[in-house]
Scaffold this motif. Structure first.
Motif, PDB file in Angstrom:
ATOM      1  N   LEU A  47      38.786  40.670  34.039  1.00 47.01           N
ATOM      2  CA  LEU A  47      38.114  41.718  34.805  1.00 47.01           C
ATOM      3  C   LEU A  47      36.671  41.881  34.334  1.00 47.01           C
ATOM      4  CD1 LEU A  47      38.466  43.679  37.108  1.00 47.01           C
ATOM      5  CD2 LEU A  47      39.389  45.347  35.498  1.00 47.01           C
ATOM      6  N   CYS A  48      36.433  41.705  33.037  1.00 46.13           N
ATOM      7  CA  CYS A  48      35.063  41.769  32.514  1.00 46.13           C
ATOM      8  C   CYS A  48      34.211  40.645  33.097  1.00 46.13           C
ATOM      9  CB  CYS A  48      35.057  41.692  30.981  1.00 46.13           C
ATOM     10  SG  CYS A  48      35.614  43.198  30.192  1.00 46.13           S
ATOM     11  N   GLU A  49      34.781  39.449  33.177  1.00 48.18           N
ATOM     12  CA  GLU A  49      34.052  38.321  33.777  1.00 48.18           C
ATOM     13  C   GLU A  49      33.714  38.622  35.233  1.00 48.18           C
ATOM     14  OE1 GLU A  49      35.438  34.291  33.493  1.00 48.18           O
ATOM     15  OE2 GLU A  49      36.009  34.577  31.394  1.00 48.18           O
ATOM     16  N   GLU A  50      34.704  39.138  35.961  1.00 48.68           N
ATOM     17  CA  GLU A  50      34.514  39.451  37.374  1.00 48.68           C
ATOM     18  C   GLU A  50      33.428  40.507  37.579  1.00 48.68           C
ATOM     19  OE1 GLU A  50      37.110  41.910  40.565  1.00 48.68           O
ATOM     20  OE2 GLU A  50      38.194  40.317  39.514  1.00 48.68           O
ATOM     21  N   LYS A  51      33.381  41.499  36.688  1.00 50.26           N
ATOM     22  CA  LYS A  51      32.430  42.610  36.815  1.00 50.26           C
ATOM     23  C   LYS A  51      31.127  42.360  36.052  1.00 50.26           C
ATOM     24  CE  LYS A  51      35.236  45.483  39.041  1.00 50.26           C
ATOM     25  NZ  LYS A  51      34.918  46.196  40.266  1.00 50.26           N
ATOM     26  N   HIS A  52      31.027  41.204  35.384  1.00 51.46           N
ATOM     27  CA  HIS A  52      29.840  40.832  34.610  1.00 51.46           C
ATOM     28  C   HIS A  52      29.545  41.841  33.494  1.00 51.46           C
ATOM     29  CE1 HIS A  52      29.162  37.731  37.563  1.00 51.46           C
ATOM     30  NE2 HIS A  52      29.220  38.647  38.507  1.00 51.46           N
ATOM     31  N   VAL A  53      30.607  42.233  32.780  1.00 55.12           N
ATOM     32  CA  VAL A  53      30.491  43.156  31.654  1.00 55.12           C
ATOM     33  C   VAL A  53      30.652  42.338  30.379  1.00 55.12           C
ATOM     34  CG1 VAL A  53      31.541  45.144  30.487  1.00 55.12           C
ATOM     35  CG2 VAL A  53      31.398  45.086  32.982  1.00 55.12           C
ATOM     36  N   PRO A  54      29.708  42.448  29.427  1.00 51.59           N
ATOM     37  CA  PRO A  54      29.818  41.692  28.192  1.00 51.59           C
ATOM     38  C   PRO A  54      31.024  42.132  27.355  1.00 51.59           C
ATOM     39  CG  PRO A  54      27.925  43.173  28.115  1.00 51.59           C
ATOM     40  CD  PRO A  54      28.510  43.280  29.476  1.00 51.59           C
ATOM     41  N   VAL A  55      31.639  41.155  26.683  1.00 52.41           N
ATOM     42  CA  VAL A  55      32.814  41.406  25.847  1.00 52.41           C
ATOM     43  C   VAL A  55      32.492  41.038  24.409  1.00 52.41           C
ATOM     44  CG1 VAL A  55      35.221  40.764  25.409  1.00 52.41           C
ATOM     45  CG2 VAL A  55      34.377  40.893  27.752  1.00 52.41           C
TER      46      VAL A  55
END
Length: 81
Positions: A47-55
């Motif tokens: 979901l982070c990849e999809e929303k372009h949120v850094p992990v």
């Protein structure tokens, strides 16, 4: 990066809250415990990849819990926008 989590007034802790923050486009950065359950780890990471949120991956759930100043191991946490 971990200091950002420790000092954040606007953070959420736990899978349910992090997924809700991601769904609502409210997460600025997500933290994952390296030893989190595989299903949780991959679901949040995807979901982070999809929303372009850094992990940021933290060495253990125990360490992530301490960074969040909670007394229990934590699979995931997020700093909000």
């Amino acid at each position: 990066m971990e200091h950002e989590l420790q000092n954040a007034n606007n953070r959420v802790v736990g899978q349910r809250q992090v997924l809700r923050a991601l769904d609502g486009d409210k997460a600025a950065r997500v933290y994952l415990g390296k030893d989190a359950d595989g299903f949780i780890y991959h679901r949040v990471n995807a979901l982070c990849e999809e929303k372009h949120v850094p992990v940021t991956v933290v060495d253990s759930m125990q360490e992530l819990g301490k960074l969040c100043t909670v007394d229990v191991p934590t699979a995931t946490a997020a700093v909000l926008k």
